[in-house]
Enzyme design. Structure first.
Site, short mmCIF file in Angstrom:
data_model
loop_
_atom_site.label_atom_id
_atom_site.label_comp_id
_atom_site.label_asym_id
_atom_site.label_seq_id
_atom_site.Cartn_x
_atom_site.Cartn_y
_atom_site.Cartn_z
N ASP A 1 0.90 -1.15 0.00
CA ASP A 1 0.00 0.00 0.00
C ASP A 1 0.94 1.20 0.00
O ASP A 1 1.53 1.53 1.03
CB ASP A 1 -0.90 -0.01 1.25
CG ASP A 1 -1.90 1.15 1.26
OD1 ASP A 1 -1.60 2.19 0.63
OD2 ASP A 1 -2.96 1.03 1.89
N HIS A 2 1.10 1.83 -1.17
CA HIS A 2 2.13 2.85 -1.29
C HIS A 2 1.94 4.00 -0.31
O HIS A 2 2.88 4.72 0.01
CB HIS A 2 2.20 3.39 -2.72
CG HIS A 2 1.01 4.20 -3.13
ND1 HIS A 2 -0.11 3.63 -3.72
CD2 HIS A 2 0.73 5.52 -3.03
CE1 HIS A 2 -0.99 4.58 -3.96
NE2 HIS A 2 -0.53 5.73 -3.56
N HIS B 1 -6.14 2.80 1.97
CA HIS B 1 -5.37 3.93 2.48
C HIS B 1 -5.95 4.52 3.76
O HIS B 1 -5.24 4.70 4.76
CB HIS B 1 -5.31 5.05 1.42
CG HIS B 1 -4.72 4.61 0.12
ND1 HIS B 1 -3.76 3.64 0.01
CD2 HIS B 1 -4.95 5.04 -1.15
CE1 HIS B 1 -3.42 3.48 -1.25
NE2 HIS B 1 -4.14 4.32 -1.97
#
Length: 502
Positions: free
Chosen positions: A178-179, A241
């Site tokens: 999950d960047h 996110h």
């Protein structure tokens, strides 16, 4: 001095946009800093019939903005190899294993292998199972699998996907990227909390009134209309996110700052988020879809007029909601979240709103029973830093109280030199540090929370609320807080309205 890491990277989807925009530049940064050097190799695979030379030209093009020298280009790209590959063809995995073994010997990689699935999730299970059945897993070094979101489209599909991958890789070998977790200020949440007693001692329902998390995008769906229309803001942003940020803010302090301890506390936090019934969803969550709008001299089309979007679509481009966390620490404290496309400004920020002092001794001077709120703001993007709003005395006679802001932002030089999210996450994977990756239990808990919201909305037949492009969402989003006697802290559209630009 940076320690060199040894590994073979096998990138499935090596000709794709993600590989060219993020992975190859990030690998080059690691190479330039010495985190990888003589003892690494990259195999790019995809259906296209490319040669090694053409592949290296593509890699060279992908890193040109980093201004590599000719010597750096030659040295770096010489480690890249290409194999045309159909992920469903067993024979081609045999060829892949042969190349992997040859490179392991040539570059003395000690059997360390990282498999990066930069492809559609529908292929994850097939690839993972072939990696195992065709013995591409190393017997000597480590084997690690990196996969991108979306991880399923609901809990059921996510579990099916996880089961298929888990047949080949153990949980500690799976790195779900999950960047957002690679962003500097997301990682800074833990430093601000656990490194400062002034905040950690107040980090509970006795002193915090509410928490607000905003992930705002000024852009529309751009070229992703086809994908986005099947996903929507809830699945695209909230399930991953936003809930990851909620977990970091709400988790209990780990006994030690290790990936295992942090994951345990994040899982506990996510599993403590109240799962609503359908009536509670309607009470606590709202959605919206952007219509056409005007900001300054710029006109923006509505969602229905975007490329590849169904003109009758009810897909949400905006979500706002209230999470409640059923722990002693957070009893009664609402976590308000919102995210959307075509909002006023691009920005990700967290506002921790503290409770007012019990008695305002300055009420005669301020003509108010309550003083302005103390707010800790964590800026994640595009600017990075934090601020704290305190109350001080206004200059002059009398005792009027005036809010002042203690502000710190990273300099542009610091931001330019800080590692990009993918660079940090690739290095973490090389080191076996899973702190900033997502455990299956986190994915499962997130889907269980989101599924009931999605199912409730799917049953509704009325028109979805709309908001003009470049505003901060539909009226229902503001009503959500107003009925609790609160309001959104960050309201950037006010500035534009005062300038008569919106």
């Amino acid at each position: 001095m940076t320690q060199e890491n040894k590994a073979l990277f096998i990138i499935f989807g090596g000709t794709g946009d993600l590989a060219k925009r993020k992975l190859y530049p990030s690998l080059f940064r690691l190479f330039r800093k010495g985190a990888i050097g003589k003892h690494f190799a990259v195999i790019g695979t995809a259906r296209r019939e490319w040669t090694n030379d053409h592949f290296r030209e593509v890699v060279t093009e992908s890193i040109k903005e980093l201004n590599p020298t000719p010597k750096e280009i030659d040295s770096f790209t010489s480690h890249f190899y290409y194999q045309a590959h159909n992920v469903t063809n067993t024979e081609e995995y045999v060829t892949l294993e042969k190349l992997a073994s040859e490179l392991n010997e040539e570059y003395q990689l000690e059997g360390n292998r990282i498999f990066y699935l930069a492809m559609a999730p529908s292929f994850f299970g097939t690839i993972a199972q072939h990696i195992k059945s065709e013995h591409i897993l190393s017997d000597d070094g480590f084997n690690r699998l990196i996969i991108e979101k979306p991880f399923g489209t609901d809990y059921k599909t996510a579990k099916e996907l996880n089961d298929s991958i888990s047949a080949a890789f153990t949980e500690d070998q799976i790195f779900r990227i999950d960047h957002y977790l690679g962003k500097e200020m997301v990682q800074n949440i833990s430093a601000i909390r656990f490194g400062n007693n002034i905040f950690e001692s107040l980090w509970n329902h006795h002193y915090i009134d509410n928490v607000q998390i905003t992930l705002a995008e000024s852009l529309g769906v751009e070229e992703r209309g086809g994908y986005y229309d099947k996903s929507g803001a809830l699945k695209d942003m909230v399930q991953n996110h936003i809930l990851q940020v909620v977990a970091l803010l709400a988790m209990e302090p780990p006994t030690i700052f290790s990936d295992r301890a942090i994951r345990t506390e994040k899982i506990n936090a996510l599993e403590s988020i109240r799962i609503y019934n359908e009536e509670e969803v309607k009470e606590n969550f709202v959605r919206g879809q952007y219509s056409s709008g005007l900001l300054g001299n710029n006109n923006f089309v509505g969602y229905h007029d975007e490329k590849d979007v169904d003109p009758t679509s009810s897909t949400e481009t905006f979500v706002a909601g209230k999470f409640m966390i059923d722990t002693f620490r957070w009893s009664g404290v609402p976590f308000y979240i919102r995210t959307g496309k075509r909002l006023t400004e691009k920005g990700t920020r967290i506002n921790i709103v503290f409770k007012p002092t019990p008695i305002n001794v300055f009420r005669e001077s301020t003509q108010s029973e309550e003083l302005p709120e103390n707010i800790l703001t964590i800026y994640i993007q595009p600017t990075e830093g934090f601020s704290l709003t305190l109350n001080g005395k206004e200059v002059g006679p009398g005792f009027a109280v005036d809010p002042v802001k203690l502000n710190y932002r990273h300099s542009s030089e610091t931001l330019e030199n800080s590692p990009e999210a993918y660079e940090k996450l690739l290095l973490d994977c090389l080191k076996g540090d899973a702190t900033n990756f997502t455990h299956w239990d986190e994915v499962a808990a997130s889907w269980k929370i989101v599924d009931i919201i999605r199912q409730t909305w799917d049953k509704e037949t009325g028109a979805i609320p709309t908001y003009s492009a470049r505003t901060m969402g539909p009226k229902e989003s503001f009503d959500l807080l107003e009925k609790d006697g609160r309001s959104w802290v960050w309201e950037p559209e006010q500035w534009y309205r005062e300038k008569e630009l919106l």
